[in-house]
Design an enzyme around this catalytic site. Sequence first.
Site, PDB file in Angstrom:
ATOM      1  N   ASP A 262       0.877  -1.158   0.000  1.00 23.72           N
ATOM      2  CA  ASP A 262       0.000   0.000   0.000  1.00 23.72           C
ATOM      3  C   ASP A 262       0.918   1.212   0.000  1.00 23.72           C
ATOM      4  O   ASP A 262       2.100   1.124   0.339  1.00 23.72           O
ATOM      5  CB  ASP A 262      -0.915  -0.006   1.225  1.00 23.72           C
ATOM      6  N   TRP A 263       0.392   2.359  -0.399  1.00 21.85           N
ATOM      7  CA  TRP A 263       1.235   3.512  -0.670  1.00 21.85           C
ATOM      8  C   TRP A 263       1.908   4.029   0.608  1.00 21.85           C
ATOM      9  O   TRP A 263       1.259   4.506   1.527  1.00 21.85           O
ATOM     10  CB  TRP A 263       0.414   4.595  -1.345  1.00 21.85           C
TER      11      TRP A 263
END
Length: 734
Positions: A262-263
């Site tokens: 995930d970012w």
Amino acid sequence: MRKINLINACLLFVFCFSGHITLTAQESDAIEDEINQIIAQLTLEEKVAMCHAQSKFSSKGVPRLGIPELWMSDGPHGVRAEVNWDDWGYSMWTNDSITAFPALTALASTFSKGLSYEYGKAIGEEARYRNKDVLLGPGVNIYRTPLNGRNFEYMGEDPYLASELVVPYIKGVQENGVAACVKHFVVNNQELWRDHINVEVSDRALNEIYFPAFKAAVEEGNVWSVMSAYNQLRGQYCSHNEFLVNEVLKKKWNFDGVLITDWGAAHDSKQAALYGLDIEMGTGTNGLTYSEVNHYENYYMAGPMKELVRKGEVPEEVVDEKVRRILRLMYRTTLDKTRPFGSVNSKEHQMVARRVAAEGIVLLKNEGKLLPLDINKKQKIAVIGENATRMMTKGGGSSELKPKYEISPLEGLKNRLPDHEITYAMGYSSGRAQYGKVLPPAFDQEELKKEALETVKDADVVIFYGGLNKNHEQDCEGGDRLSYKLPFGQEDLINDLAKVNKNIVVVLISGNAVEMQWEKNARAVLQGWYLGSEGGNALADVIVGDVNPSGKLPFTFPMKLEDNSAHHFGEMSYPGDSINQEYKDDILVGYRWHDTKKIKPKYAFGYGLSYTDFLIMNVTLNKKTFNRQETIIASCDVKNIGELEGKEVVQFYVEKVKSKVMRAKKELKAFGKVELKKGETQEVKGEVDVLSLRYYDEEMKDWVLEPGDYLLHVGNSSDNIRKSIKFSIVEQIE
């Protein structure tokens, strides 16, 4: 030096590899040989560059060899609008509008594997048209608490239901040569402190509750990519967690795709290198706007990983394995020259969105059969509530969309009832959606209430569109709800409206359960979800009876927040102390908790009414004694004994009688949905693999099938069992 002709030479195999036809072992080996030959031509710099972002939503290729970039897009309810290369601002394209599909809670409520496949296929076509290689969804994190701001993106509280629905979704997406990316692996069941909270949970709960949908996505759906969770599990971040990634995902489940962060979810270069992370996205951007010159080279899996390789602390073969997986993903997507072109905003996609929306709407209450409205009798309809006109594709974080259009509930009702007198008053208001911040409402709440009370005085029926919205601290990424109650003064407003007009229909627009002490003042209640482009039309379809509601709740509505398992055990169970959190409810999540502890819910898992009535009868089993190699086949007849055509979901639960270990009172093991005309009867079957009745033994670190007596429960919700039949499991005779 051979260049991209290596890839072109095996396009036939690429065609096979993308899932269009079955790949033989020989063809698979040929592709792997090609990949190995490509890796041999790459420099360390080129390999490492493929393992991290080069922009907000892309990673690098190798131009000199013709290896393309890899492009991703947020999902899973629609393909996100184009954002700028290096910040979260929108690029202001004029050709990136899409179809907004219903949120996954609505899809889960359909209990329909067929609709899940249609949904996945349609959104995959839109992603392909937009030249996306990876669609960042679906989400299958378990609904543990009704305060989780991101529950609307997931498939409910039951691991079996989520497992059954995620597989056809993935297959539909990937038919288009677009990788689904199942997320967020794993135990990301709250947004509060998601970026660092350390979750302590038993192996049994992991294997029985939190792993199954991810496991099904990998082993049955053959998903091509997986996104890690932000949080930690047992002291190690999920993005580079040795147990989660190396032991479970890649070794135990034989996942051959790409693990993507995930970012901003990576935290350690050496762990990222050695513990299975393949592509690092978002680091250095803080998930919002921060950027600096060459910051991509400062990613954990960029310059620092190259330095570890050069020092001999990380073997280059470790990087090669990451690149091998990335190239395999490319062969399935961007290098597959045979994949279809895709399409966007087609009539077919809009109708898929409308069917899913209508079939996902849940009728919770219908006192005196107030619904459906009689369209042959002209009525004065008072529509109240901000959610009647508010766009629900805006806000919510990464699920925000730019649809070609969005039919509001008020617009949908007016479209369907052009000859009826429909008046509208807002009644309450909230601020506009802004990520990470709560903005105040722009209107005077008392004045709005006065207007609403005046509007409903002489109405034949009042339709109140309330619930939550996509604002921060509502249904939104990055923060959890602060209260289980309806926000913005809605409860008081409903109660006051009822003093003026008794014929109130409440339509809850939300992705979460809410406290419902006000429900006694509503004659009818619909759970309406976030329904996308065709939401208003779908709600009108159900309200006037063009569609008979058949949605079933994919999670439990507790009476009060303390009745929920996560909240029962105090703050260390939810939300934790900001550093650590203990899942003290263990395997008793959702209806498992309510049933086992005999805590009556407001509305149970699997609950949903219809405008007609059904009778479940003649429940039978194919036999009474089974061994571990057999399949239990339960069957029943369902008869429509009402006046209208409709659909019913038969649910098959199993209970172990006098288990030697703590177990839930019952667990969903099969379901079947049937459509019946008035007076019609059909047989519904549920097949249960005996091995699915095992529990996970933490000492043995394996699954155990307990012999003895069991009960099969058949009903149409977890708390409405129509018939129970005893059967036995016997020891296997070798």
